[in-house]
Design an enzyme around this catalytic site. Structure first.
Site, PDB file in Angstrom:
ATOM      1  N   LYS A  90       0.855  -1.186   0.000  1.00 24.15           N
ATOM      2  CA  LYS A  90       0.000   0.000   0.000  1.00 24.15           C
ATOM      3  C   LYS A  90       0.891   1.237   0.000  1.00 24.15           C
ATOM      4  O   LYS A  90       1.759   1.392   0.867  1.00 24.15           O
ATOM      5  CB  LYS A  90      -0.854   0.028   1.273  1.00 24.15           C
ATOM      6  CG  LYS A  90      -2.218  -0.599   1.124  1.00 24.15           C
ATOM      7  CD  LYS A  90      -3.013  -0.343   2.389  1.00 24.15           C
ATOM      8  CE  LYS A  90      -4.477  -0.614   2.193  1.00 24.15           C
ATOM      9  NZ  LYS A  90      -5.228  -0.420   3.452  1.00 24.15           N
TER      10      LYS A  90
HETATM   11  O1  G3P Z   1      -9.397  -0.167   4.023  1.00 25.13           O
HETATM   12  C1  G3P Z   1      -9.273   1.088   4.621  1.00 25.13           C
HETATM   13  C2  G3P Z   1      -9.968   1.087   5.920  1.00 25.13           C
HETATM   14  O2  G3P Z   1      -9.247   0.317   6.852  1.00 25.13           O
HETATM   15  C3  G3P Z   1     -10.248   2.428   6.454  1.00 25.13           C
HETATM   16  O3  G3P Z   1     -11.454   2.312   7.115  1.00 25.13           O
HETATM   17  O4  G3P Z   1     -13.203   2.886   8.691  1.00 25.13           O
HETATM   18  O5  G3P Z   1     -10.826   3.642   9.117  1.00 25.13           O
HETATM   19  O6  G3P Z   1     -12.203   4.681   7.326  1.00 25.13           O
HETATM   20  P1  G3P Z   1     -11.939   3.447   8.108  1.00 25.13           P
END
Ligand code: G3P
Length: 215
Positions: free
Chosen positions: A83
């Site tokens: 990533k």
């Molecule tokens: O895949 C990206 C994810 O982990 C981010 O999720 O809920 O932290 O915005 P969030």
């Protein structure tokens, strides 16, 4: 749409892998921090459980350092992709890594233009963050639809991972939008399995069978 699990938790990964639906895993430093383990050790274990792609996040700030870090991460296991955050240094790193055959997942994508540039640099995957756009009052899923549409128009091969999915409707919408992959938190996957009519139906069939099983 393929289903990836968005977690670094080994128990969750083992369990969902057993369900037979798991096509890959995405991690990030916040998810790894929750596990309180070394990221490298955690990634090696995940990559050994899951047959599909596993995303590991590079945290360097310059392209040169990102490339070096990505080489180290990719060397952990054959199914690891790296990533890389969407930024100028990230684009430079992605193009160098693509030339070396190291797969990348350009993360923190919040616009179609960012996705276009990531693909042009040679990204294997791009990850638009749906929930985080919703959080600031934008329509996160509209970006996924737009990226898929533009990629289709130009025959772009980078795969769209709908990320930052927060609830089951996000997953359905990502599939309708044509995302190649949805990366889903464990709790959301558990919710997706369930339906009140399924539970009621299982209960009723079981009760009715009890009435005749002695016959
Ligand atoms: O895949 C990206 C994810 O982990 C981010 O999720 O809920 O932290 O915005 P969030």
């Amino acid at each position: 749409m393929k289903i990836f699990l968005d977690t670094a938790n080994i128990d969750q990964i083992r369990e969902v892998n057993d369900w037979g639906i798991l096509a890959g895993v995405t991690t990030n430093p916040s998810l790894c921090a929750r596990e309180k383990r070394s990221m490298r050790e955690c990634l090696a274990e995940i990559a050994g459980i899951v047959a599909g792609p596993v995303s590991a996040e590079a945290l360097s700030m310059s392209a040169v350092e990102m490339v070096a870090e990505a080489r180290e991460l990719a060397a952990i296991a054959l199914n690891i992709n790296v990533k890389i955050p969407m930024c100028v240094e990230g684009l430079k790193a992605v193009s160098r890594l693509a030339a070396e055959g190291i797969k990348t997942n350009v993360t923190l994508i919040f616009s179609t233009n960012q996705a276009l540039m990531a693909a042009a640099a040679g990204a294997t995957f791009v990850s638009p963050f749906v929930g985080r756009l919703d959080d600031i009052g934008n329509d996160g899923m509209a970006i996924v639809e737009d990226i898929v549409d533009v990629y289709d128009t130009y025959g772009i091969e980078s795969q769209v991972i709908a990320a930052s999915l927060r609830h089951p409707m996000h997953v359905t919408q990502a599939a309708r939008a044509g995302a190649h992959i949805g990366t889903v938190p464990y709790d959301v996957l558990v919710q997706m399995v369930k339906h009140p009519l399924t539970e009621a139906g299982i209960k009723r069939f079981s009760e009715d069978y009890e009435k005749i099983k002695h016959l």
